[in-house]
Design an enzyme around this catalytic site. Structure first.
Site, mmCIF file in Angstrom:
data_model
loop_
_atom_site.group_PDB
_atom_site.id
_atom_site.type_symbol
_atom_site.label_atom_id
_atom_site.label_comp_id
_atom_site.label_asym_id
_atom_site.label_seq_id
_atom_site.Cartn_x
_atom_site.Cartn_y
_atom_site.Cartn_z
ATOM 1 N N SER A 86 28.609 50.175 22.372
ATOM 2 C CA SER A 86 28.035 50.799 23.563
ATOM 3 C C SER A 86 27.145 51.950 23.117
ATOM 4 O O SER A 86 27.415 52.570 22.078
ATOM 5 C CB SER A 86 29.147 51.348 24.462
ATOM 6 O OG SER A 86 28.590 52.162 25.490
ATOM 7 N N TYR B 268 36.811 56.251 24.851
ATOM 8 C CA TYR B 268 36.041 54.994 24.835
ATOM 9 C C TYR B 268 34.849 55.111 23.876
ATOM 10 O O TYR B 268 34.579 54.197 23.090
ATOM 11 C CB TYR B 268 35.574 54.699 26.262
ATOM 12 C CG TYR B 268 34.643 53.529 26.436
ATOM 13 C CD1 TYR B 268 35.105 52.221 26.421
ATOM 14 C CD2 TYR B 268 33.279 53.738 26.661
ATOM 15 C CE1 TYR B 268 34.240 51.147 26.611
ATOM 16 C CE2 TYR B 268 32.405 52.680 26.858
ATOM 17 C CZ TYR B 268 32.890 51.388 26.830
ATOM 18 O OH TYR B 268 32.027 50.331 27.025
HETATM 19 P P1 NAD Z 1 34.159 43.874 32.453
HETATM 20 O O1 NAD Z 1 35.206 44.865 32.777
HETATM 21 O O2 NAD Z 1 33.469 43.146 33.552
HETATM 22 O O3 NAD Z 1 34.667 42.806 31.400
HETATM 23 C C1 NAD Z 1 35.519 43.140 30.343
HETATM 24 C C2 NAD Z 1 36.402 41.956 30.069
HETATM 25 O O4 NAD Z 1 37.282 42.282 28.974
HETATM 26 C C3 NAD Z 1 37.287 41.615 31.279
HETATM 27 O O5 NAD Z 1 37.261 40.228 31.496
HETATM 28 C C4 NAD Z 1 38.674 42.068 30.829
HETATM 29 O O6 NAD Z 1 39.725 41.305 31.389
HETATM 30 C C5 NAD Z 1 38.578 41.852 29.327
HETATM 31 N N1 NAD Z 1 39.594 42.603 28.598
HETATM 32 C C6 NAD Z 1 39.854 43.924 28.667
HETATM 33 N N2 NAD Z 1 40.923 44.222 27.896
HETATM 34 C C7 NAD Z 1 41.329 43.055 27.332
HETATM 35 C C8 NAD Z 1 42.370 42.695 26.445
HETATM 36 N N3 NAD Z 1 43.238 43.617 25.981
HETATM 37 N N4 NAD Z 1 42.484 41.403 26.066
HETATM 38 C C9 NAD Z 1 41.625 40.460 26.525
HETATM 39 N N5 NAD Z 1 40.622 40.742 27.369
HETATM 40 C C10 NAD Z 1 40.483 42.022 27.776
HETATM 41 O O7 NAD Z 1 33.082 44.707 31.597
HETATM 42 P P2 NAD Z 1 31.728 44.297 30.863
HETATM 43 O O8 NAD Z 1 30.741 45.322 31.239
HETATM 44 O O9 NAD Z 1 31.406 42.874 31.026
HETATM 45 O O10 NAD Z 1 32.161 44.617 29.349
HETATM 46 C C11 NAD Z 1 32.013 43.716 28.270
HETATM 47 C C12 NAD Z 1 31.866 44.543 27.001
HETATM 48 O O11 NAD Z 1 30.648 45.299 27.056
HETATM 49 C C13 NAD Z 1 32.989 45.557 26.792
HETATM 50 O O12 NAD Z 1 33.339 45.609 25.418
HETATM 51 C C14 NAD Z 1 32.334 46.863 27.218
HETATM 52 O O13 NAD Z 1 32.950 47.976 26.620
HETATM 53 C C15 NAD Z 1 30.914 46.648 26.763
HETATM 54 N N6 NAD Z 1 29.936 47.512 27.418
HETATM 55 C C16 NAD Z 1 29.694 47.433 28.760
HETATM 56 C C17 NAD Z 1 28.765 48.292 29.333
HETATM 57 C C18 NAD Z 1 28.444 48.286 30.799
HETATM 58 O O14 NAD Z 1 27.733 49.195 31.273
HETATM 59 N N7 NAD Z 1 28.926 47.314 31.569
HETATM 60 C C19 NAD Z 1 28.086 49.215 28.537
HETATM 61 C C20 NAD Z 1 28.356 49.263 27.180
HETATM 62 C C21 NAD Z 1 29.277 48.407 26.630
#
Ligand code: NAD
Length: 248
Positions: free
Chosen positions: A143, A157
């Protein structure tokens, strides 16, 4: 046989978008999910509808035993693994560091860092030419928080994503001679459900003024970067941390 991709946390958001794009590109898929079997099965139906072989496997990526069982399922179903997308991740309620307890840090580092480590370890055992594998690619989800620090919000985080960056750089060097590339995508602020867990579901609206492009990103825009890093088009790219953040 099709190249096989494991996507963790594939039931929604960036993971689900990555699954749909990977299916369009012909990957066979293992879709990992944590708790929402109904959501995972909906994504499974979508990718099967595109004509690819796919399975959904429940596992908490922070739990070593569950991760081992998930990889056994991949061995049984596909007998190979070509790409790991370490997408599963989470954050918790926004607060200052002095309000956080140690249990929260354990949870956040567990899901984001330990989970990525465990899946990378099992993937390497199957991909490495040192173990008779064909090589492969690992794409980790970091991120921009890793370099911005997330003060007043979730330093835990940001620290977890900083660990992902360091693991990406080190592991890329460790396995480069074994046919495995390791890279990370660092999304900016993306329209997904993750922001609700921080207590700010409309976070994208507040933060977009600080994004040079003036908008949040879509999950599909992150999926494009993930699929490129996974592909042969990125054959000389390893150890890269790719910001996909609208210039932020
Ligand atoms: P989201 O919350 O929609 O999806 C995250 C997924 O990870 C969910 O399906 C959740 O069930 C799963 N998850 C969480 N903990 C888990 C575990 N212990 N075991 C198995 N699955 C688990 O969020 P997203 O935005 O799609 O995030 C995807 C990735 O992108 C993450 O790593 C997040 O940190 C990263 N990210 C997102 C953003 C943003 O703005 N959305 C920004 C930077 C990084």
């Amino acid at each position: 046989m099709s190249r096989v991709m494991l996507i963790t946390g594939a039931s929604r958001g960036i993971g689900a978008a990555t699954a749909r794009l990977a299916a369009q590109q012909g990957y066979a898929l293992c879709l990992n999910y944590h708790q929402r079997a109904d959501a995972a099965n909906a994504v499974l139906d979508q990718v099967r509808g595109l004509g690819v072989t796919a399975i959904a496997v429940q596992a908490d990526v922070a739990d070593e035993t569950q991760v081992l069982h998930m990889f056994e399922a991949i061995d049984r179903e596909f007998g190979r693994l070509d790409v790991l997308v370490n997408n599963a991740g989470m954050l918790e309620q926004q607060m200052r560091l002095e309000q956080m307890d140690a249990a929260r840090w354990t949870r956040v580092l567990g899901a984001n860092v330990i989970g990525s480590f465990l899946c990378a370890r099992e993937a390497i055992k199957r991909m490495s030419t040192r173990h008779g594998g064909r090589g492969g690619a690992i794409v980790n989800l970091s991120s921009v928080a890793a370099r911005l620090g997330a003060p007043g919000e979730y330093i835990d985080y940001a620290a977890a994503k900083g660990a992902i960056d360091s693991m990406t750089r080190g592991l890329a060097k460790e396995v480069a001679s074994e046919g495995i590339r390791v890279n990370a995508v660092r999304p900016g602020v993306i329209h997904t459900d993750i922001h609700a867990a921080g207590g700010e579901p409309d976070r994208v609206e507040r933060v977009k003024a600080s994004v040079p492009m003036g908008r949040g990103g879509q999950a599909e825009e992150i999926a494009e970067a993930i699929l490129w890093l996974a592909s042969e088009q990125a054959s000389y790219t390893s150890g890269a941390l790719l910001d996909v953040a609208g210039g932020r």
